[in-house]
Design a protein around this motif. Structure first.
Motif, PDB file in Angstrom:
ATOM      1  N   SER A  85      21.203  -9.826 -22.305  1.00  0.00           N
ATOM      2  CA  SER A  85      22.686  -9.552 -22.584  1.00  0.00           C
ATOM      3  C   SER A  85      22.910  -8.147 -23.119  1.00  0.00           C
ATOM      4  CB  SER A  85      23.425 -10.439 -23.692  1.00  0.00           C
ATOM      5  OG  SER A  85      22.588 -10.253 -25.052  1.00  0.00           O
ATOM      6  N   TYR A  86      24.252  -7.821 -23.002  1.00  0.00           N
ATOM      7  CA  TYR A  86      24.796  -6.236 -23.566  1.00  0.00           C
ATOM      8  C   TYR A  86      24.533  -6.358 -25.109  1.00  0.00           C
ATOM      9  CZ  TYR A  86      27.238  -2.357 -24.615  1.00  0.00           C
ATOM     10  OH  TYR A  86      27.701  -1.099 -25.019  1.00  0.00           O
ATOM     11  N   GLU A  87      24.684  -7.408 -25.620  1.00  0.00           N
ATOM     12  CA  GLU A  87      24.377  -7.553 -27.112  1.00  0.00           C
ATOM     13  C   GLU A  87      22.898  -7.327 -27.538  1.00  0.00           C
ATOM     14  OE1 GLU A  87      26.260  -9.755 -25.410  1.00  0.00           O
ATOM     15  OE2 GLU A  87      28.182  -8.952 -26.191  1.00  0.00           O
ATOM     16  N   ARG A  88      22.098  -7.781 -26.662  1.00  0.00           N
ATOM     17  CA  ARG A  88      20.737  -7.618 -26.837  1.00  0.00           C
ATOM     18  C   ARG A  88      20.216  -6.160 -26.749  1.00  0.00           C
ATOM     19  NH1 ARG A  88      16.111  -7.935 -29.610  1.00  0.00           N
ATOM     20  NH2 ARG A  88      14.427  -7.654 -28.332  1.00  0.00           N
ATOM     21  N   ALA A  89      20.830  -5.386 -25.409  1.00  0.00           N
ATOM     22  CA  ALA A  89      20.734  -3.977 -25.578  1.00  0.00           C
ATOM     23  C   ALA A  89      21.222  -3.219 -26.827  1.00  0.00           C
ATOM     24  CB  ALA A  89      21.394  -3.501 -24.203  1.00  0.00           C
ATOM     25  N   VAL A  90      22.291  -3.666 -27.223  1.00  0.00           N
ATOM     26  CA  VAL A  90      22.978  -3.037 -28.378  1.00  0.00           C
ATOM     27  C   VAL A  90      21.813  -3.219 -29.545  1.00  0.00           C
ATOM     28  CG1 VAL A  90      24.848  -2.991 -30.409  1.00  0.00           C
ATOM     29  CG2 VAL A  90      25.348  -3.146 -27.955  1.00  0.00           C
ATOM     30  N   GLU A  91      21.439  -4.212 -29.755  1.00  0.00           N
ATOM     31  CA  GLU A  91      20.361  -4.395 -30.836  1.00  0.00           C
ATOM     32  C   GLU A  91      19.114  -3.711 -30.764  1.00  0.00           C
ATOM     33  OE1 GLU A  91      18.249  -8.480 -32.708  1.00  0.00           O
ATOM     34  OE2 GLU A  91      19.047  -8.623 -30.639  1.00  0.00           O
ATOM     35  N   LEU A  92      18.737  -3.443 -29.381  1.00  0.00           N
ATOM     36  CA  LEU A  92      17.336  -2.790 -29.245  1.00  0.00           C
ATOM     37  C   LEU A  92      17.712  -1.086 -29.129  1.00  0.00           C
ATOM     38  CD1 LEU A  92      16.059  -4.535 -26.188  1.00  0.00           C
ATOM     39  CD2 LEU A  92      14.795  -4.255 -28.386  1.00  0.00           C
ATOM     40  N   ALA A  93      18.997  -0.631 -29.003  1.00  0.00           N
ATOM     41  CA  ALA A  93      19.625   0.734 -29.157  1.00  0.00           C
ATOM     42  C   ALA A  93      19.344   0.715 -30.799  1.00  0.00           C
ATOM     43  CB  ALA A  93      20.758   0.957 -28.681  1.00  0.00           C
ATOM     44  N   ALA A  94      19.945   0.028 -31.472  1.00  0.00           N
ATOM     45  CA  ALA A  94      20.185   0.145 -33.070  1.00  0.00           C
ATOM     46  C   ALA A  94      18.707   0.177 -33.531  1.00  0.00           C
ATOM     47  CB  ALA A  94      20.788  -0.992 -33.519  1.00  0.00           C
ATOM     48  N   TYR A  95      17.879  -0.308 -33.034  1.00  0.00           N
ATOM     49  CA  TYR A  95      16.416  -0.490 -33.553  1.00  0.00           C
ATOM     50  C   TYR A  95      15.713   0.952 -33.047  1.00  0.00           C
ATOM     51  CZ  TYR A  95      11.451  -1.746 -34.227  1.00  0.00           C
ATOM     52  OH  TYR A  95      10.401  -1.625 -34.804  1.00  0.00           O
ATOM     53  N   VAL A  96      15.942   1.475 -31.815  1.00  0.00           N
ATOM     54  CA  VAL A  96      15.449   2.717 -31.550  1.00  0.00           C
ATOM     55  C   VAL A  96      15.865   3.774 -32.581  1.00  0.00           C
ATOM     56  CG1 VAL A  96      15.379   4.512 -29.780  1.00  0.00           C
ATOM     57  CG2 VAL A  96      15.140   2.275 -28.903  1.00  0.00           C
ATOM     58  N   SER A  97      17.167   3.746 -32.775  1.00  0.00           N
ATOM     59  CA  SER A  97      17.730   4.576 -33.657  1.00  0.00           C
ATOM     60  C   SER A  97      17.403   4.594 -35.005  1.00  0.00           C
ATOM     61  CB  SER A  97      19.290   4.394 -33.722  1.00  0.00           C
ATOM     62  OG  SER A  97      20.157   5.023 -34.804  1.00  0.00           O
ATOM     63  N   SER A  98      16.650   3.377 -35.478  1.00  0.00           N
ATOM     64  CA  SER A  98      16.146   3.368 -36.732  1.00  0.00           C
ATOM     65  C   SER A  98      14.780   4.371 -37.002  1.00  0.00           C
ATOM     66  CB  SER A  98      15.774   2.206 -37.381  1.00  0.00           C
ATOM     67  OG  SER A  98      14.803   1.400 -36.556  1.00  0.00           O
ATOM     68  N   GLU A  99      14.440   4.928 -35.916  1.00  0.00           N
ATOM     69  CA  GLU A  99      12.910   5.512 -35.907  1.00  0.00           C
ATOM     70  C   GLU A  99      13.040   6.802 -37.188  1.00  0.00           C
ATOM     71  OE1 GLU A  99      13.514   8.046 -32.245  1.00  0.00           O
ATOM     72  OE2 GLU A  99      15.781   8.100 -32.824  1.00  0.00           O
ATOM     73  N   PRO A 100      11.822   6.821 -37.459  1.00  0.00           N
ATOM     74  CA  PRO A 100      11.574   7.621 -38.902  1.00  0.00           C
ATOM     75  C   PRO A 100      11.646   9.072 -38.599  1.00  0.00           C
ATOM     76  CG  PRO A 100       9.465   6.894 -37.940  1.00  0.00           C
ATOM     77  CD  PRO A 100      10.522   6.165 -36.952  1.00  0.00           C
ATOM     78  N   GLY A 101      12.376   9.951 -39.412  1.00  0.00           N
ATOM     79  CA  GLY A 101      12.617  11.271 -39.241  1.00  0.00           C
ATOM     80  C   GLY A 101      12.088  11.799 -40.454  1.00  0.00           C
ATOM     81  N   PRO A 102      12.499  13.092 -40.850  1.00  0.00           N
ATOM     82  CA  PRO A 102      11.939  13.836 -41.962  1.00  0.00           C
ATOM     83  C   PRO A 102      11.694  12.799 -43.198  1.00  0.00           C
ATOM     84  CG  PRO A 102      13.469  15.053 -41.030  1.00  0.00           C
ATOM     85  CD  PRO A 102      13.613  13.890 -40.402  1.00  0.00           C
ATOM     86  N   GLY A 103      10.525  12.857 -43.789  1.00  0.00           N
ATOM     87  CA  GLY A 103      10.547  11.934 -45.171  1.00  0.00           C
ATOM     88  C   GLY A 103      10.603  10.558 -44.670  1.00  0.00           C
ATOM     89  N   GLY A 104      10.278  10.255 -43.574  1.00  0.00           N
ATOM     90  CA  GLY A 104      10.192   8.837 -42.888  1.00  0.00           C
ATOM     91  C   GLY A 104      11.399   8.035 -43.231  1.00  0.00           C
ATOM     92  N   LYS A 105      12.532   8.793 -43.275  1.00  0.00           N
ATOM     93  CA  LYS A 105      13.941   8.150 -43.471  1.00  0.00           C
ATOM     94  C   LYS A 105      14.404   8.078 -42.047  1.00  0.00           C
ATOM     95  CE  LYS A 105      15.555   9.912 -47.843  1.00  0.00           C
ATOM     96  NZ  LYS A 105      15.065  11.412 -48.125  1.00  0.00           N
ATOM     97  N   PRO A 106      14.989   6.878 -41.812  1.00  0.00           N
ATOM     98  CA  PRO A 106      15.534   6.520 -40.537  1.00  0.00           C
ATOM     99  C   PRO A 106      16.449   7.712 -40.016  1.00  0.00           C
ATOM    100  CG  PRO A 106      16.059   4.556 -41.745  1.00  0.00           C
ATOM    101  CD  PRO A 106      15.542   5.808 -42.903  1.00  0.00           C
ATOM    102  N   LEU A 107      16.317   8.081 -38.571  1.00  0.00           N
ATOM    103  CA  LEU A 107      17.154   9.233 -37.930  1.00  0.00           C
ATOM    104  C   LEU A 107      18.659   9.014 -37.762  1.00  0.00           C
ATOM    105  CD1 LEU A 107      15.518  11.028 -35.241  1.00  0.00           C
ATOM    106  CD2 LEU A 107      16.270  11.865 -37.327  1.00  0.00           C
ATOM    107  N   TYR A 108      19.032   7.568 -37.785  1.00  0.00           N
ATOM    108  CA  TYR A 108      20.326   7.118 -37.402  1.00  0.00           C
ATOM    109  C   TYR A 108      21.000   8.156 -36.070  1.00  0.00           C
ATOM    110  CZ  TYR A 108      20.355   5.285 -42.211  1.00  0.00           C
ATOM    111  OH  TYR A 108      19.747   4.642 -43.243  1.00  0.00           O
ATOM    112  N   GLU A 109      20.079   8.087 -35.168  1.00  0.00           N
ATOM    113  CA  GLU A 109      20.174   8.909 -34.116  1.00  0.00           C
ATOM    114  C   GLU A 109      21.129   8.064 -33.248  1.00  0.00           C
ATOM    115  OE1 GLU A 109      16.704   9.489 -31.496  1.00  0.00           O
ATOM    116  OE2 GLU A 109      18.054  10.327 -29.841  1.00  0.00           O
TER     117      GLU A 109
END
Lengths: 394, 137
Positions: free
Chosen positions: B97-121
């Protein structure tokens, strides 16, 4: 080599292994591997007894033991001695596996994938191609589906409605990607008809036949042809006759369900010699029945309300149809389908500029390239007709 | 089942909630953690049976068009070579479903950035069109 015959053996061999105490996931994997061996070796050296060959190969895979050829021949002879199953046993084997694969614990798409492999006897590659995903992704999806079924007992009570939903989805998937899947779904539904007296099973088979009968006219030279413009000579009239007969048998039981009702609508379209001769009042009556199957059709079955709007347009006039579309507009996820029906009804009403605009907006949101191209052509034709004052655009 | 592209961008898209410096300025350990997460998303999608494709794109880009009969192709850096939208790569997924795609996109966006904090990309979702017409007429 008769691939259809080989595929028909798959559920028989899987259930044979289950009856010998094998676990479903392992048995299904073993048969899949044996099937791939068979596809490779049978064209060169066809076996004397295909079923015994496949069973032996699957048992061999299952035990994963190195045995001497003598021992293997011995086993093959033993399998040979088992009586050939009759049509009823074959149908029972198929039924058992259908109930196992079409489990409510699985997402419908996973249940379809597993059913196509374990019951229809397709290879992982063929199922992956049908879903347009890499083979590894499909293999993983099927193995996860089987893991989810691990604790399910073979004799657990099953719901025929779930099986019908999965077969219908397999048919619809087959319809959009590959006619082979549609034909496999029809074949499995025929098997189910042999094993179940539920009228909805016959209703689904009738619906598939009555819908599939039009498939050669539906897409011609890569272009979508809408129902009212299809060349009815290209329809499969023998298949229509068979579908109508099966539907009549189902309706005679007096327990109507949505597949029987949808089949009745398909039959009315199939029955018209020309689009103009379509019996729209009858079509509308069946749509009334279809939306009456749910308590709140707008919320529970908006797709049926939308399809009914087209029939309302033909019977009561385009503006009545447009009012019906408005009821589902806030609910339906597929915005493009709403817009496409609005465009159709606006054109029927003679409002060509608005119809062209609705076709164009439908095209922007349509997720299928073939359908999108069709909507773009409709938009352009209706726009051109509107600017020159011509109403006909065929 | 519908297919979607989850598009990652080098630039373009809405503003990040907390701006981050470009990756070459990160702590090397943070870069490793970030790249390891992207590989982990690949593995996760494969494990789930949702994987179709994943690719990264280099930052080089140029616009090309037909130059007319006998003429060389016309080349351009684009209207906004320094600030324009620039795709970095994608995950192509096949989901329920589209909802599952949104869930995965949000997960990708939680990728770690500087200091290991989520990027929120910001991740852009686009549906992949399929050729066949739908079942309904």
């Amino acid at each position: 080599m008769d691939e259809g015959l080989l595929r028909a053996l798959v559920p028989q061999v899987v259930t044979a292994l289950l009856r010998r105490g094998a676990d479903f996931a392992a048995a299904e994997d073993a048969v899949q591997e044996a099937l791939i061996d068979a596809l490779r070796t049978w064209p060169g050296s066809p076996p004397r007894n295909p079923r015994a060959w496949l069973t032996t190969a699957a048992v061999h895979r299952l035990t994963d033991a190195v045995r001497s050829d003598a021992a293997r021949r011995n086993r093959e002879e033993r399998v040979d001695d088992e009586p050939e199953p009759g049509p009823t046993e074959q149908a029972d084997d198929t039924l058992l596996l259908l109930f196992l694969c079409a489990s409510p614990e699985l997402s419908p798409a996973s249940a379809v994938a597993l059913t196509l492999r374990a019951v229809a006897g397709l290879t992982t590659r063929q199922v992956a191609d049908a879903f347009l995903v890499p083979e590894g992704t499909m293999a993983q999806r099927i193995s996860r589906a089987k893991a989810a079924l691990r604790d399910r007992r073979l004799d657990a009570p099953a719901d025929v409605a779930v099986v019908l939903h999965v077969l219908h989805l397999a048919y619809a998937t087959g319809h959009v990607s590959d006619d082979q899947l549609a034909r496999e779904a029809i074949r499995l539904t025929r098997q189910l008809v042999l094993a179940s007296s539920e009228p909805e099973v016959r209703g689904l088979l009738a619906l598939m036949l009555l819908h599939h009968a039009r498939h050669r006219a539906r897409v011609v030279d890569g272009r979508v042809v809408p129902l009212d413009e299809q060349d009815r000579m290209r329809w499969d009239h023998a298949q229509i006759a068979e579908g109508v007969a099966i539907l009549q048998g189902a309706l005679a039981a007096g327990r109507r369900g949505r597949f029987q009702v949808e089949a009745a609508i398909a039959a009315l379209h199939d029955d018209a010699a020309t689009a103009a001769e379509t019996d729209w009042p009858q079509v509308l009556a069946w749509y009334d029945e279809l939306v009456g199957l749910t308590r709140d059709a707008v919320r529970d079955d908006p797709a049926a309300v939308l399809s009914r709007a087209v029939a309302v347009g033909h019977v009561l006039g385009a503006s009545a149809g447009l009012l019906e579309v408005e009821r589902v507009e806030p609910v339906l996820r597929d915005r493009w389908k709403v817009l496409a029906v609005q465009a159709y009804l606006l054109r029927m009403a003679g409002d060509l500029p608005e119809a062209a605009a609705a076709y164009a907006r439908a095209a922007e949101r349509c997720p299928s390239t073939l359908e999108r191209d069709h909507l773009v052509r409709q938009a352009a034709l209706v726009r051109a007709a509107g600017s020159t004052g011509r109403v006909n655009d065929r | 089942m519908p297919k979607y592209l989850l598009l990652k961008h080098y630039r373009g898209g809405p503003e990040l909630p907390t701006p981050v410096p470009p990756m070459p300025e990160w702590d090397p350990a943070d870069i490793e953690a970030h790249l390891a997460f992207l590989g982990h998303v690949n593995d996760l999608l494969k494990e789930n049976g949702e994987y179709v494709d994943a690719q990264g794109l280099s930052m080089d880009q140029e616009w090309i068009r037909y130059g007319g009969p006998g003429a060389a192709p016309v080349r351009s850096d684009g209207p906004h070579p320094e600030t324009g939208d620039l795709v970095a790569g994608w995950y192509a997924i096949d989901v329920d479903s589209y909802e599952r795609a949104v869930e995965l996109a949000a997960y990708v966006s939680s990728e770690p950035g500087p200091g290991g904090k989520p990027l929120y990309e910001w991740i852009q979702i686009r549906q992949i069109m399929e050729a066949p017409p739908s079942y309904a007429e």
